[in-house]
Design an enzyme around this catalytic site. Structure first.
Site, PDB file in Angstrom:
ATOM      1  N   ARG A 104       0.979  -0.811   0.130  1.00 40.56           N
ATOM      2  CA  ARG A 104       0.186   0.146  -0.044  1.00 40.56           C
ATOM      3  C   ARG A 104       0.136   1.263  -0.284  1.00 40.56           C
ATOM      4  O   ARG A 104       1.560   1.382   0.606  1.00 40.56           O
ATOM      5  CB  ARG A 104      -0.662   0.530   1.204  1.00 40.56           C
ATOM      6  N   THR A 108      -1.197   7.259  -0.600  1.00 42.66           N
ATOM      7  CA  THR A 108      -2.652   7.818  -1.509  1.00 42.66           C
ATOM      8  C   THR A 108      -3.655   6.160  -0.729  1.00 42.66           C
ATOM      9  O   THR A 108      -4.481   6.012  -0.899  1.00 42.66           O
ATOM     10  CB  THR A 108      -2.493   6.539  -2.612  1.00 42.66           C
ATOM     11  N   ASP A 200       0.290  -3.340  12.368  1.00 39.51           N
ATOM     12  CA  ASP A 200       0.719  -3.512  11.077  1.00 39.51           C
ATOM     13  C   ASP A 200       0.807  -4.429  11.064  1.00 39.51           C
ATOM     14  O   ASP A 200       2.567  -5.344  11.681  1.00 39.51           O
ATOM     15  CB  ASP A 200       1.909  -2.448  10.939  1.00 39.51           C
ATOM     16  N   ASP A 203       4.526  -5.929   9.893  1.00 36.27           N
ATOM     17  CA  ASP A 203       5.402  -5.292  10.612  1.00 36.27           C
ATOM     18  C   ASP A 203       5.674  -6.601  11.817  1.00 36.27           C
ATOM     19  O   ASP A 203       6.462  -6.979  12.613  1.00 36.27           O
ATOM     20  CB  ASP A 203       5.638  -4.517  11.229  1.00 36.27           C
TER      21      ASP A 203
HETATM   22  C1  PRP Z   1      -1.063  -4.653   4.322  1.00 37.06           C
HETATM   23  C2  PRP Z   1      -2.006  -6.107   5.012  1.00 37.06           C
HETATM   24  C3  PRP Z   1      -2.848  -5.692   2.793  1.00 37.06           C
HETATM   25  C4  PRP Z   1      -3.447  -4.808   3.308  1.00 37.06           C
HETATM   26  C5  PRP Z   1      -4.482  -3.904   3.666  1.00 37.06           C
HETATM   27  O1  PRP Z   1      -0.317  -4.284   4.052  1.00 37.06           O
HETATM   28  O2  PRP Z   1      -1.486  -7.322   4.598  1.00 37.06           O
HETATM   29  O3  PRP Z   1      -2.083  -6.276   2.315  1.00 37.06           O
HETATM   30  O4  PRP Z   1      -1.936  -3.483   4.287  1.00 37.06           O
HETATM   31  O5  PRP Z   1      -4.370  -3.056   3.426  1.00 37.06           O
HETATM   32  P1  PRP Z   1      -5.810  -2.683   2.595  1.00 37.06           P
HETATM   33  O6  PRP Z   1      -7.194  -3.225   3.109  1.00 37.06           O
HETATM   34  O7  PRP Z   1      -6.431  -1.573   2.942  1.00 37.06           O
HETATM   35  O8  PRP Z   1      -5.074  -2.305   0.808  1.00 37.06           O
HETATM   36  P2  PRP Z   1       0.661  -3.789   3.419  1.00 37.06           P
HETATM   37  O9  PRP Z   1       0.730  -2.743   2.526  1.00 37.06           O
HETATM   38  O10 PRP Z   1       1.331  -2.801   4.566  1.00 37.06           O
HETATM   39  O11 PRP Z   1       2.349  -4.537   3.075  1.00 37.06           O
HETATM   40  P3  PRP Z   1       2.597  -5.812   4.276  1.00 37.06           P
HETATM   41  O12 PRP Z   1       2.095  -7.200   4.175  1.00 37.06           O
HETATM   42  O13 PRP Z   1       4.369  -6.013   3.328  1.00 37.06           O
HETATM   43  O14 PRP Z   1       3.408  -4.817   5.250  1.00 37.06           O
HETATM   44  N1  URA Z   2      -2.981  -3.202   7.254  1.00 35.18           N
HETATM   45  C1  URA Z   2      -2.216  -3.565   8.005  1.00 35.18           C
HETATM   46  O1  URA Z   2      -1.123  -4.177   8.868  1.00 35.18           O
HETATM   47  N2  URA Z   2      -2.428  -3.870   9.231  1.00 35.18           N
HETATM   48  C2  URA Z   2      -4.430  -1.738   9.120  1.00 35.18           C
HETATM   49  O2  URA Z   2      -4.368  -2.058  10.257  1.00 35.18           O
HETATM   50  C3  URA Z   2      -4.582  -1.954   7.955  1.00 35.18           C
HETATM   51  C4  URA Z   2      -3.780  -2.151   6.847  1.00 35.18           C
END
Ligand code: PRP
Ligand code: URA
Length: 209
Positions: A104, A108, A200, A203
């Site tokens: 993400r 944005t 997160d 993380d």
């Molecule tokens: C997080 C999570 C989802 C997404 C959800 O991933 O694991 O994939 O955000 O958010 P959304 O419904 O608003 O799209 P992130 O982009 O943080 O990547 P990561 O898993 O690599 O940390």
């Molecule tokens: N992605 C995450 O990992 N946590 C949230 O709360 C939203 C998006």
């Protein structure tokens, strides 16, 4: 909403509460994500097709059911969805695993794709997409769009915590797929994080910041 299933089993709810605690460390967090995925998978896979096969027991030959045809594909959305894969594989060890890389944009909140590899023949498999967090729904909608473009038909989406906004967006964009969630939280905050959520997920699973 038809095709939206909230799996509010007490074991799932209990484990989600431990996930939410900011003092839960990486090791325990990772194990819990896997355990919850397995509990959710048990329910989400109850419509897997069966076929009778011939088996010789020590007593006699009988016809007895086994999972039919091309089996499952588990498709985690990287990174956090990876944490759920072993929970599903514990139930269906012969499943194949695809990957969709999305992140993400921090400003944005729109998803950006950086990787995709799906097992063949994708059109014949039941596909379980995993991502612990369904926030705005942008990543989930993009992942399902992508799988459909590659021929995927029978798709289930599995998320541990969902925001109402994301759930509605995914269901509206893809009313034909079954969406399984462990809990629907209150809302999103100004940074598109789920409240109360668990922070997160990527993380916390991988110990990054
Ligand atoms: C997080 C999570 C989802 C997404 C959800 O991933 O694991 O994939 O955000 O958010 P959304 O419904 O608003 O799209 P992130 O982009 O943080 O990547 P990561 O898993 O690599 O940390
Ligand atoms: N992605 C995450 O990992 N946590 C949230 O709360 C939203 C998006």
């Amino acid at each position: 909403m038809e095709n939206v299933i909230v799996l509010n089993h007490p074991l799932i709810q209990h484990k989600i509460s431990i996930l939410r605690d900011k003092n839960t460390g990486t090791n325990e967090f990772r194990s819990l994500i896997e355990e919850i995925a397995m509990l959710m998978g048990y329910e989400a896979l109850r419509d897997l097709p069966l076929q009778d096969v011939k088996v010789e027991t020590p007593i006699e030959t009988c016809m007895t059911p086994m999972i039919a045809g091309k089996k499952l594909a588990v498709v985690p959305i990287l990174r956090a969805g990876l944490g759920m894969v072993n929970g599903i594989l514990a139930l269906v060890p012969s499943a194949k695993v695809g990957h969709i890389g999305l992140y993400r944009d921090e400003v944005t909140h729109e998803p950006h794709e950086y990787y995709c590899k799906l097992p063949d023949p994708i059109e014949l498999r039941t596909i379980v997409v995993t991502d612990p967090m369904l926030a705005t729904g942008g990543s989930a909608v993009a992942a399902v769009n992508f799988i459909k473009q590659h021929g995927g038909k029978k798709i289930k989406f599995m998320s541990i915590i969902a925001a109402p906004e994301g759930l509605e967006r995914l269901h509206k964009a893809h009313p034909d797929i079954q969406i399984y969630v462990g809990h629907v939280d209150r809302c999103l905050n100004e940074n598109a994080y789920i409240c109360p959520g668990l922070g997160d997920a990527g993380d916390r699973i991988f110990g990054t910041k």
